[in-house]
Design a protein around this motif. Structure first.
Motif, PDB file in Angstrom:
ATOM      1  N   ALA A  45       0.830  -1.208   0.000  1.00  0.00           N
ATOM      2  CA  ALA A  45       0.000   0.000   0.000  1.00  0.00           C
ATOM      3  C   ALA A  45       0.858   1.250   0.000  1.00  0.00           C
ATOM      4  CB  ALA A  45      -0.933  -0.005   1.208  1.00  0.00           C
ATOM      5  N   GLY A  46       1.938   1.230   0.781  1.00  0.00           N
ATOM      6  CA  GLY A  46       2.821   2.383   0.836  1.00  0.00           C
ATOM      7  C   GLY A  46       3.465   2.681  -0.499  1.00  0.00           C
ATOM      8  N   THR A  47       3.817   1.639  -1.239  1.00  0.00           N
ATOM      9  CA  THR A  47       4.424   1.850  -2.553  1.00  0.00           C
ATOM     10  C   THR A  47       3.399   2.358  -3.558  1.00  0.00           C
ATOM     11  OG1 THR A  47       5.897  -0.005  -2.039  1.00  0.00           O
ATOM     12  CG2 THR A  47       5.916   0.812  -4.289  1.00  0.00           C
ATOM     13  N   VAL A  51       3.011   6.332  -5.757  1.00  0.00           N
ATOM     14  CA  VAL A  51       2.690   6.604  -7.157  1.00  0.00           C
ATOM     15  C   VAL A  51       1.578   7.642  -7.267  1.00  0.00           C
ATOM     16  CG1 VAL A  51       1.973   5.556  -9.339  1.00  0.00           C
ATOM     17  CG2 VAL A  51       3.363   4.245  -7.733  1.00  0.00           C
ATOM     18  N   LEU A  52       0.683   7.679  -6.281  1.00  0.00           N
ATOM     19  CA  LEU A  52      -0.525   8.496  -6.378  1.00  0.00           C
ATOM     20  C   LEU A  52      -0.311   9.905  -5.835  1.00  0.00           C
ATOM     21  CD1 LEU A  52      -3.111   5.869  -5.099  1.00  0.00           C
ATOM     22  CD2 LEU A  52      -2.616   6.476  -7.476  1.00  0.00           C
ATOM     23  N   PRO A  53      -0.804  10.922  -6.544  1.00  0.00           N
ATOM     24  CA  PRO A  53      -0.793  12.268  -5.980  1.00  0.00           C
ATOM     25  C   PRO A  53      -1.592  12.300  -4.674  1.00  0.00           C
ATOM     26  CG  PRO A  53      -1.320  12.317  -8.324  1.00  0.00           C
ATOM     27  CD  PRO A  53      -1.351  10.882  -7.911  1.00  0.00           C
ATOM     28  N   GLY A  54      -1.039  12.903  -3.660  1.00  0.00           N
ATOM     29  CA  GLY A  54      -1.735  12.979  -2.381  1.00  0.00           C
ATOM     30  C   GLY A  54      -1.489  11.793  -1.473  1.00  0.00           C
ATOM     31  N   GLY A  55      -0.685  10.814  -1.923  1.00  0.00           N
ATOM     32  CA  GLY A  55      -0.359   9.688  -1.062  1.00  0.00           C
ATOM     33  C   GLY A  55      -1.584   8.931  -0.580  1.00  0.00           C
ATOM     34  N   PHE A  56      -1.640   8.654   0.719  1.00  0.00           N
ATOM     35  CA  PHE A  56      -2.749   7.881   1.274  1.00  0.00           C
ATOM     36  C   PHE A  56      -4.069   8.647   1.201  1.00  0.00           C
ATOM     37  CE2 PHE A  56       0.732   5.453   3.163  1.00  0.00           C
ATOM     38  CZ  PHE A  56       0.275   4.153   2.992  1.00  0.00           C
ATOM     39  N   ASP A  57      -4.041   9.962   1.347  1.00  0.00           N
ATOM     40  CA  ASP A  57      -5.269  10.743   1.192  1.00  0.00           C
ATOM     41  C   ASP A  57      -5.801  10.620  -0.228  1.00  0.00           C
ATOM     42  OD1 ASP A  57      -5.235  11.580   3.821  1.00  0.00           O
ATOM     43  OD2 ASP A  57      -4.217  13.477   3.383  1.00  0.00           O
ATOM     44  N   ALA A 228       8.434   4.243  -8.995  1.00  0.00           N
ATOM     45  CA  ALA A 228       7.595   3.671  -7.938  1.00  0.00           C
ATOM     46  C   ALA A 228       6.745   2.526  -8.477  1.00  0.00           C
ATOM     47  CB  ALA A 228       6.704   4.756  -7.332  1.00  0.00           C
ATOM     48  N   ALA A 229       6.223   2.680  -9.692  1.00  0.00           N
ATOM     49  CA  ALA A 229       5.421   1.610 -10.281  1.00  0.00           C
ATOM     50  C   ALA A 229       6.272   0.374 -10.543  1.00  0.00           C
ATOM     51  CB  ALA A 229       4.775   2.100 -11.580  1.00  0.00           C
ATOM     52  N   SER A 230       7.530   0.572 -10.942  1.00  0.00           N
ATOM     53  CA  SER A 230       8.435  -0.548 -11.183  1.00  0.00           C
ATOM     54  C   SER A 230       8.762  -1.280  -9.879  1.00  0.00           C
ATOM     55  CB  SER A 230       9.727  -0.045 -11.837  1.00  0.00           C
ATOM     56  OG  SER A 230      10.648  -1.098 -12.010  1.00  0.00           O
ATOM     57  N   VAL A 231       9.039  -0.509  -8.820  1.00  0.00           N
ATOM     58  CA  VAL A 231       9.311  -1.112  -7.517  1.00  0.00           C
ATOM     59  C   VAL A 231       8.090  -1.877  -7.020  1.00  0.00           C
ATOM     60  CG1 VAL A 231       9.808  -0.623  -5.094  1.00  0.00           C
ATOM     61  CG2 VAL A 231      11.064   0.573  -6.892  1.00  0.00           C
ATOM     62  N   LEU A 232       6.917  -1.306  -7.220  1.00  0.00           N
ATOM     63  CA  LEU A 232       5.677  -1.953  -6.801  1.00  0.00           C
ATOM     64  C   LEU A 232       5.511  -3.298  -7.487  1.00  0.00           C
ATOM     65  CD1 LEU A 232       2.941  -1.860  -5.350  1.00  0.00           C
ATOM     66  CD2 LEU A 232       2.041  -0.622  -7.321  1.00  0.00           C
ATOM     67  N   LYS A 233       5.809  -3.349  -8.780  1.00  0.00           N
ATOM     68  CA  LYS A 233       5.672  -4.606  -9.518  1.00  0.00           C
ATOM     69  C   LYS A 233       6.609  -5.666  -8.950  1.00  0.00           C
ATOM     70  CE  LYS A 233       5.736  -6.527 -14.205  1.00  0.00           C
ATOM     71  NZ  LYS A 233       5.953  -6.237 -15.639  1.00  0.00           N
ATOM     72  N   GLU A 234       7.832  -5.260  -8.587  1.00  0.00           N
ATOM     73  CA  GLU A 234       8.787  -6.204  -8.017  1.00  0.00           C
ATOM     74  C   GLU A 234       8.312  -6.708  -6.661  1.00  0.00           C
ATOM     75  OE1 GLU A 234      12.514  -4.270  -7.844  1.00  0.00           O
ATOM     76  OE2 GLU A 234      12.716  -4.035 -10.012  1.00  0.00           O
ATOM     77  N   ARG A 235       7.824  -5.811  -5.814  1.00  0.00           N
ATOM     78  CA  ARG A 235       7.384  -6.208  -4.477  1.00  0.00           C
ATOM     79  C   ARG A 235       6.122  -7.045  -4.520  1.00  0.00           C
ATOM     80  NH1 ARG A 235       8.345  -0.679  -0.871  1.00  0.00           N
ATOM     81  NH2 ARG A 235      10.629  -0.717  -0.974  1.00  0.00           N
ATOM     82  N   SER A 236       5.353  -6.893  -5.562  1.00  0.00           N
ATOM     83  CA  SER A 236       4.097  -7.630  -5.686  1.00  0.00           C
ATOM     84  C   SER A 236       4.279  -8.902  -6.501  1.00  0.00           C
ATOM     85  CB  SER A 236       3.036  -6.738  -6.340  1.00  0.00           C
ATOM     86  OG  SER A 236       2.831  -5.575  -5.576  1.00  0.00           O
ATOM     87  N   PHE A 237       5.543  -9.307  -6.678  1.00  0.00           N
ATOM     88  CA  PHE A 237       5.847 -10.557  -7.362  1.00  0.00           C
ATOM     89  C   PHE A 237       5.276 -10.583  -8.779  1.00  0.00           C
ATOM     90  CE2 PHE A 237       5.603 -11.227  -2.821  1.00  0.00           C
ATOM     91  CZ  PHE A 237       6.853 -11.749  -2.546  1.00  0.00           C
ATOM     92  N   GLY A 238       5.405  -9.431  -9.478  1.00  0.00           N
ATOM     93  CA  GLY A 238       5.022  -9.376 -10.883  1.00  0.00           C
ATOM     94  C   GLY A 238       3.625  -8.858 -11.151  1.00  0.00           C
ATOM     95  N   ALA A 286      -5.867  15.780  -8.854  1.00  0.00           N
ATOM     96  CA  ALA A 286      -4.959  15.116  -9.788  1.00  0.00           C
ATOM     97  C   ALA A 286      -5.039  13.603  -9.675  1.00  0.00           C
ATOM     98  CB  ALA A 286      -3.529  15.594  -9.536  1.00  0.00           C
ATOM     99  N   VAL A 287      -5.325  13.090  -8.475  1.00  0.00           N
ATOM    100  CA  VAL A 287      -5.343  11.640  -8.279  1.00  0.00           C
ATOM    101  C   VAL A 287      -6.462  10.969  -9.069  1.00  0.00           C
ATOM    102  CG1 VAL A 287      -6.878  11.578  -6.263  1.00  0.00           C
ATOM    103  CG2 VAL A 287      -5.072   9.846  -6.507  1.00  0.00           C
ATOM    104  N   ASP A 288      -7.522  11.703  -9.395  1.00  0.00           N
ATOM    105  CA  ASP A 288      -8.656  11.100 -10.097  1.00  0.00           C
ATOM    106  C   ASP A 288      -8.237  10.449 -11.411  1.00  0.00           C
ATOM    107  OD1 ASP A 288     -10.188  11.976  -8.027  1.00  0.00           O
ATOM    108  OD2 ASP A 288     -11.363  13.431  -9.190  1.00  0.00           O
TER     109      ASP A 288
END
Length: 305
Positions: A45-47, A51-57, A228-238, A286-288
Motif C-alpha cells: 500500500a505504501g508503494t 505513485v498516487l498524488p496525495g499519497g494515502f489521502d 515507484a510503479a516498477s518497484v511496486l511490480k517487483e514487491r508484488s511478485f510481478g 490530480a489523483v482522479d
C-alpha cells in the motif's frame, strides 16, 4: 495513513496470511487507513501511495470515487435498460458509504438480483453472513459466492450453479471494479484475457463495467512515478497494479463503450469521478486520473441510434 497496529477480524496470526499472501481486500484496507491488514499489505500500500498524488489521502479519494462510479453505473442501468441481474466481482473493499452497493441497487429496483463473487475466503464469509439473503431472510435477492473472479470461465460456473439465481437468457451487468489491479501474477494470464473470457460468456444485451489503476499519459514522463510503479511490480511478485490507458481500453474486448458523459462523444475510459457525475465537478483532484473506468454494451452501440 494505515494504522500501525492491525486488528484482523478472522485471521489471528501473521503466519496465517501466507494462505492469502496476495490480498486485494487487505491492501485496499491499508490504503484507505483501515486496520484489517498486515505489515506486508501496508508495504505494498505504501508503494502504491508513492505513485498516487496525495499519497494515502489520494488513495482514499480514489477508491471512494471508484465505489460511486459503480453506484452510478448500476442506477443508470436500472433506470434506462431492462437489466435486473448484477454480478459484482469483489465485495465492497472499504467503508465508502453508509450502504453497501446491493442496498443502493435495491433502492432503485427492489426486485433486482445481486450476486457478489469474492475469491478471498475471509471476505466471502463476511459477505455470506452480512449480505446473503439465504442466511438472513431479507426480501430482495442477494447471493455471496466464494469463487475465482480472475477465471475467464467464472460466469459459466455461475450460470450452471442451480443455487445462483442467474438466468443466462437475460442480460447481466458484470462489474469488475477495483479488482483487476490486484490480479495475482501467479495466475499466468493477463487482465485482458480474463475479461475477454468473461465477456464472451455474457448473454447478448449485457453490460460490462470495469475500472483500473492507471498512470495517465500526462504523467508517464515522471521518473518518480515510473520508478515507484516498477518497484511496486517487483514487491508484488510481478502483479501489474497500473496499466496504460490503452491497456485499460483493451479490457473491454472490443465492445462498444457507453458515452461517459453528456460533455463528450469520445468512447474511452475516463476518470471514475468524471463518469456521469451527479453534479458539476467543483474542484479538480490530480489523483482522479489515476483510476479510470468505462461501461460497454455486448451488442450494438448503446444507447441505440
Amino acid at each position: 495513513m494505515a494504522s500501525d497496529v492491525a486488528t484482523p477480524r478472522l485471521r489471528p496470526s501473521e503466519l496465517l496470511t501466507r494462505q492469502e499472501r496476495h490480498s486485494r481486500v487487505r491492501v485496499i484496507d491499508a490504503l484507505v487507513g483501515g486496520k484489517d491488514n498486515y505489515a506486508a499489505d501496508r508495504e505494498i500500500a505504501g508503494t502504491i501511495a508513492q505513485v498516487l498524488p496525495g499519497g494515502f489521502d489520494g488513495a482514499k479519494r480514489l477508491f471512494t470515487e471508484d465505489f460511486w462510479f459503480r453506484a452510478r453505473v448500476c442506477r443508470m442501468l436500472i433506470s434506462r435498460t431492462k437489466v435486473f441481474q448484477f454480478v459484482l466481482l469483489g465485495v465492497d473493499q472499504c467503508e465508502t458509504s453508509t450502504a453497501p452497493l446491493h442496498e443502493i441497487i435495491h433502492l432503485a429496483d427492489a426486485d433486482a438480483v445481486v450476486v457478489y463473487v469474492e475469491p478471498e475466503l475471509d471476505s466471502a464469509s463476511h459477505a455470506l453472513i452480512d449480505y446473503d439473503t439465504t442466511t438472513n431472510d431479507r426480501g430482495s435477492v442477494v447471493r455471496a459466492i466464494h469463487d475465482d473472479i480472475y477465471d475467464p470461465a467464472l460466469l459459466t460456473r455461475l450460470f450452471d450453479n442451480a443455487s445462483v439465481p442467474l438466468d443466462d437468457s437475460e442480460p447481466v451487468a458484470l462489474l469488475h471494479c477495483a479488482t483487476l489491479p490486484f490480479l495475482p501474477a501467479s495466475t499466468h494470464t493477463t487482465a485482458a484475457d480474463i475479461t475477454a473470457g468473461q465477456i464472451d460468456t455474457l448473454p447478448e444485451g449485457s453490460f460490462f463495467a470495469a475500472s483500473h489503476l492507471c498512470i495517465p499519459d500526462a504523467a508517464a514522463d515522471s521518473a518518480a512515478i515510473v520508478k515507484a510503479a516498477s518497484v511496486l511490480k517487483e514487491r508484488s511478485f510481478g502483479a501489474r497494479h497500473f496499466l496504460s490507458q490503452a491497456g485499460i481500453a483493451a479490457l473491454f474486448a472490443g465492445l462498444p463503450m457507453v458515452v461517459p458523459s453528456p460533455l463528450t462523444t469520445q468512447l474511452k475510459p475516463v476518470a471514475c469521478s468524471k463518469w456521469y457525475p451527479v453534479g458539476p465537478l467543483l474542484e479538480r483532484f490530480a489523483v482522479d486520473d489515476f483510476n479510470v473506468g468505462a461501461v460497454a454494451h455486448k451488442g450494438k452501440p448503446w444507447p441505440f441510434a
